[in-house]
Design a protein around this motif. Structure first.
Motif, short mmCIF file in Angstrom:
data_model
loop_
_atom_site.label_atom_id
_atom_site.label_comp_id
_atom_site.label_asym_id
_atom_site.label_seq_id
_atom_site.Cartn_x
_atom_site.Cartn_y
_atom_site.Cartn_z
N LEU A 12 0.77 -1.52 -0.15
CA LEU A 12 0.04 -0.29 -0.19
C LEU A 12 0.85 1.78 -0.11
N ARG A 13 0.31 2.36 -1.03
CA ARG A 13 1.39 3.09 -1.30
C ARG A 13 0.90 4.48 -0.75
N VAL A 14 1.03 4.93 0.04
CA VAL A 14 0.38 6.50 0.71
C VAL A 14 1.42 7.82 -0.09
N ASP A 68 0.37 2.88 13.10
CA ASP A 68 -1.08 3.75 13.41
C ASP A 68 -2.49 3.47 11.98
N LEU A 69 -1.58 3.56 11.05
CA LEU A 69 -2.43 3.74 9.70
C LEU A 69 -3.55 2.65 9.68
N VAL A 70 -2.99 1.37 10.26
CA VAL A 70 -3.47 -0.23 9.69
C VAL A 70 -3.73 -1.06 11.05
N SER A 71 -3.82 -0.23 12.48
CA SER A 71 -3.80 -0.98 12.83
C SER A 71 -5.10 -1.93 13.19
N LEU A 78 0.76 -5.56 10.02
CA LEU A 78 1.63 -5.20 9.34
C LEU A 78 2.92 -5.59 9.37
N GLN A 79 3.76 -5.92 8.56
CA GLN A 79 4.54 -6.76 8.86
C GLN A 79 5.81 -6.00 8.13
N GLN A 80 5.94 -4.74 7.24
CA GLN A 80 7.10 -4.35 7.35
C GLN A 80 6.06 -2.77 6.55
N ALA A 81 7.75 -1.53 6.76
CA ALA A 81 6.61 -0.42 6.62
C ALA A 81 7.92 0.73 6.08
#
Length: 114
Positions: A12-14, A68-71, A78-81
């Motif tokens: 997911l690119r934001v 925080d965006l996907v929790s 979330l695997q990696q950010a």
């Protein structure tokens, strides 16, 4: 759409452009977050506090957390950010800031490959 050939991972690119109206408030909030981080070593804390004090973009990087965006999204973990921030000259009327260009390029690339 879950078949054995389909990956369960999604990138997911934001991209966000934020206007900072009160840099001091952003810096204070980042310094507060750093001071409340019990896992941060003293040497790292000194470096982080210096970085956020000198650069508002760095302060925002401490405050914006992809987790925080996907929790609160059900069914995902979330695997990696990774994320970064930088000061930019923003002109909403410039074609350089047309966010739809990336989508068109990706679609055209898929058509050429597919």
């Amino acid at each position: 759409m879950s078949t054995p050939e389909t990956s369960g991972f999604v990138r997911l690119r934001v991209e966000l452009v934020l206007q900072v109206d009160d840099a001091e408030a952003v810096i204070r909030a980042a310094r507060r977050r750093i001071s409340e981080d019990a896992d941060m070593q003293a040497e790292e804390r000194v470096h982080a506090e210096s970085a956020v004090t000198e650069d508002t973009a760095e302060a925002l990087a401490y405050l914006v957390d992809p987790f925080d965006l996907v929790s609160e999204v059900p069914g995902v973990e979330l695997q990696q950010a990774s994320w970064s921030s930088e000061q930019v000259d923003y002109d909403p009327d410039s074609p350089d800031w047309d966010l739809d260009d990336d989508d068109v390029d990706d679609e055209e690339e898929e058509e050429r490959v597919g």
